[in-house]
Design a protein around this motif. Sequence first.
Motif, PDB file in Angstrom:
ATOM      1  N   ARG A   1      41.337 -96.398  90.706  1.00  0.00           N
ATOM      2  CA  ARG A   1      42.214 -95.764  89.722  1.00  0.00           C
ATOM      3  C   ARG A   1      41.475 -94.613  89.068  1.00  0.00           C
ATOM      4  O   ARG A   1      40.234 -94.550  89.085  1.00  0.00           O
ATOM      5  CB  ARG A   1      42.675 -96.764  88.667  1.00  0.00           C
ATOM      6  N   MET A   2      42.229 -93.683  88.495  1.00  0.00           N
ATOM      7  CA  MET A   2      41.653 -92.530  87.808  1.00  0.00           C
ATOM      8  C   MET A   2      42.423 -92.253  86.529  1.00  0.00           C
ATOM      9  O   MET A   2      43.650 -92.361  86.501  1.00  0.00           O
ATOM     10  CB  MET A   2      41.719 -91.277  88.684  1.00  0.00           C
ATOM     11  N   TYR A   3      41.680 -91.840  85.498  1.00  0.00           N
ATOM     12  CA  TYR A   3      42.329 -91.357  84.277  1.00  0.00           C
ATOM     13  C   TYR A   3      41.369 -90.391  83.587  1.00  0.00           C
ATOM     14  O   TYR A   3      40.146 -90.508  83.718  1.00  0.00           O
ATOM     15  CB  TYR A   3      42.723 -92.506  83.337  1.00  0.00           C
ATOM     16  N   PRO A   4      41.888 -89.385  82.887  1.00  0.00           N
ATOM     17  CA  PRO A   4      41.021 -88.372  82.271  1.00  0.00           C
ATOM     18  C   PRO A   4      40.276 -88.885  81.056  1.00  0.00           C
ATOM     19  O   PRO A   4      40.813 -89.646  80.245  1.00  0.00           O
ATOM     20  CB  PRO A   4      42.009 -87.264  81.891  1.00  0.00           C
ATOM     21  N   LEU A   5      39.015 -88.447  80.953  1.00  0.00           N
ATOM     22  CA  LEU A   5      38.228 -88.706  79.745  1.00  0.00           C
ATOM     23  C   LEU A   5      38.429 -87.583  78.743  1.00  0.00           C
ATOM     24  O   LEU A   5      38.447 -87.797  77.535  1.00  0.00           O
ATOM     25  CB  LEU A   5      36.748 -88.826  80.090  1.00  0.00           C
ATOM     26  N   ASP A   6      38.545 -86.361  79.272  1.00  0.00           N
ATOM     27  CA  ASP A   6      38.811 -85.178  78.458  1.00  0.00           C
ATOM     28  C   ASP A   6      39.340 -84.099  79.398  1.00  0.00           C
ATOM     29  O   ASP A   6      39.670 -84.382  80.552  1.00  0.00           O
ATOM     30  CB  ASP A   6      37.567 -84.717  77.698  1.00  0.00           C
ATOM     31  N   ALA A   7      39.403 -82.867  78.924  1.00  0.00           N
ATOM     32  CA  ALA A   7      40.007 -81.794  79.716  1.00  0.00           C
ATOM     33  C   ALA A   7      39.255 -81.483  81.004  1.00  0.00           C
ATOM     34  O   ALA A   7      39.836 -80.964  81.958  1.00  0.00           O
ATOM     35  CB  ALA A   7      40.112 -80.524  78.872  1.00  0.00           C
ATOM     36  N   GLY A   8      37.960 -81.816  81.070  1.00  0.00           N
ATOM     37  CA  GLY A   8      37.185 -81.464  82.247  1.00  0.00           C
ATOM     38  C   GLY A   8      36.688 -82.617  83.081  1.00  0.00           C
ATOM     39  O   GLY A   8      36.195 -82.416  84.198  1.00  0.00           O
ATOM     40  N   ARG A   9      36.824 -83.850  82.555  1.00  0.00           N
ATOM     41  CA  ARG A   9      36.236 -84.996  83.247  1.00  0.00           C
ATOM     42  C   ARG A   9      37.280 -86.059  83.585  1.00  0.00           C
ATOM     43  O   ARG A   9      38.079 -86.446  82.732  1.00  0.00           O
ATOM     44  CB  ARG A   9      35.137 -85.628  82.399  1.00  0.00           C
ATOM     45  N   MET A  10      37.233 -86.516  84.837  1.00  0.00           N
ATOM     46  CA  MET A  10      38.111 -87.594  85.295  1.00  0.00           C
ATOM     47  C   MET A  10      37.262 -88.826  85.586  1.00  0.00           C
ATOM     48  O   MET A  10      36.244 -88.738  86.280  1.00  0.00           O
ATOM     49  CB  MET A  10      38.845 -87.174  86.570  1.00  0.00           C
ATOM     50  N   LEU A  11      37.676 -89.969  85.048  1.00  0.00           N
ATOM     51  CA  LEU A  11      36.944 -91.205  85.298  1.00  0.00           C
ATOM     52  C   LEU A  11      37.542 -91.936  86.494  1.00  0.00           C
ATOM     53  O   LEU A  11      38.757 -92.130  86.579  1.00  0.00           O
ATOM     54  CB  LEU A  11      36.960 -92.131  84.089  1.00  0.00           C
ATOM     55  N   ILE A  12      36.677 -92.321  87.428  1.00  0.00           N
ATOM     56  CA  ILE A  12      37.065 -93.121  88.588  1.00  0.00           C
ATOM     57  C   ILE A  12      36.636 -94.556  88.326  1.00  0.00           C
ATOM     58  O   ILE A  12      35.474 -94.810  88.004  1.00  0.00           O
ATOM     59  CB  ILE A  12      36.405 -92.603  89.868  1.00  0.00           C
ATOM     60  N   GLY A  13      37.547 -95.493  88.460  1.00  0.00           N
ATOM     61  CA  GLY A  13      37.207 -96.882  88.200  1.00  0.00           C
ATOM     62  C   GLY A  13      37.948 -97.833  89.109  1.00  0.00           C
ATOM     63  O   GLY A  13      38.811 -97.434  89.896  1.00  0.00           O
ATOM     64  N   ARG A  14      37.595 -99.118  88.980  1.00  0.00           N
ATOM     65  CA  ARG A  14      38.224-100.175  89.764  1.00  0.00           C
ATOM     66  C   ARG A  14      38.235 -99.829  91.260  1.00  0.00           C
ATOM     67  O   ARG A  14      39.252 -99.949  91.933  1.00  0.00           O
ATOM     68  CB  ARG A  14      39.641-100.442  89.270  1.00  0.00           C
TER      69      ARG A  14
END
Length: 205
Positions: free
Chosen positions: A122-135
Amino acid sequence: MLERYDGRMVRIRDRWGKSFTGRAEALPADYVMHEYGIDVEGVLVNGCLICADDMESIEEMPALAVLRATETWQRAGAYYVRVQAMAKKHHIPLREEFDEHDGPDTKYIVVTDQDFPVATARMYPLDAGRMLIGRVVVLPEYRRQGIGTLVVRECEAWAEELGYVKTVLDSRDNKTGFYELMGYEICGEAADGETFRCIRMEKEL
């Protein structure tokens, strides 16, 4: 010889026993020589060059597909993999496995084999420039085949298309070497989560 695999989903096993799964980009010998200094044809899979001389085997995987989950049934596939390979195996309560980040705006990658879900992230944004990849999860019977790498690469490509310049993930402390091979660097201290001890890592896209 390798040109016939161009653009196709393949699984390659090299002479050291490592597997690479993903969409193939066939490279002629003159290109490999120019870019890598090796006079032999090769295949690029998930950013890794595998030269013909180093291949033990290469096979097409026509039943393998990578989905950017946008429909309910595709999201259900992502949840299925997580329930089977994480929640069930590690006795994680569902309300912990599926948290506030599993919302309507969360993005999911799902890998299927004959339409059956076998891996996800899954992915969701941390801020305008960073996307977090998890699970990032692969069913046990599909591990050590390069599918985990395929999932992460697909997340990175999607994040870059969306305009993000960096991907971030929280790796289990015993899995950092896997991500370092894909260009991630440790950027935080180890911390105990609800189930695993994790270390934050990041990568410039």
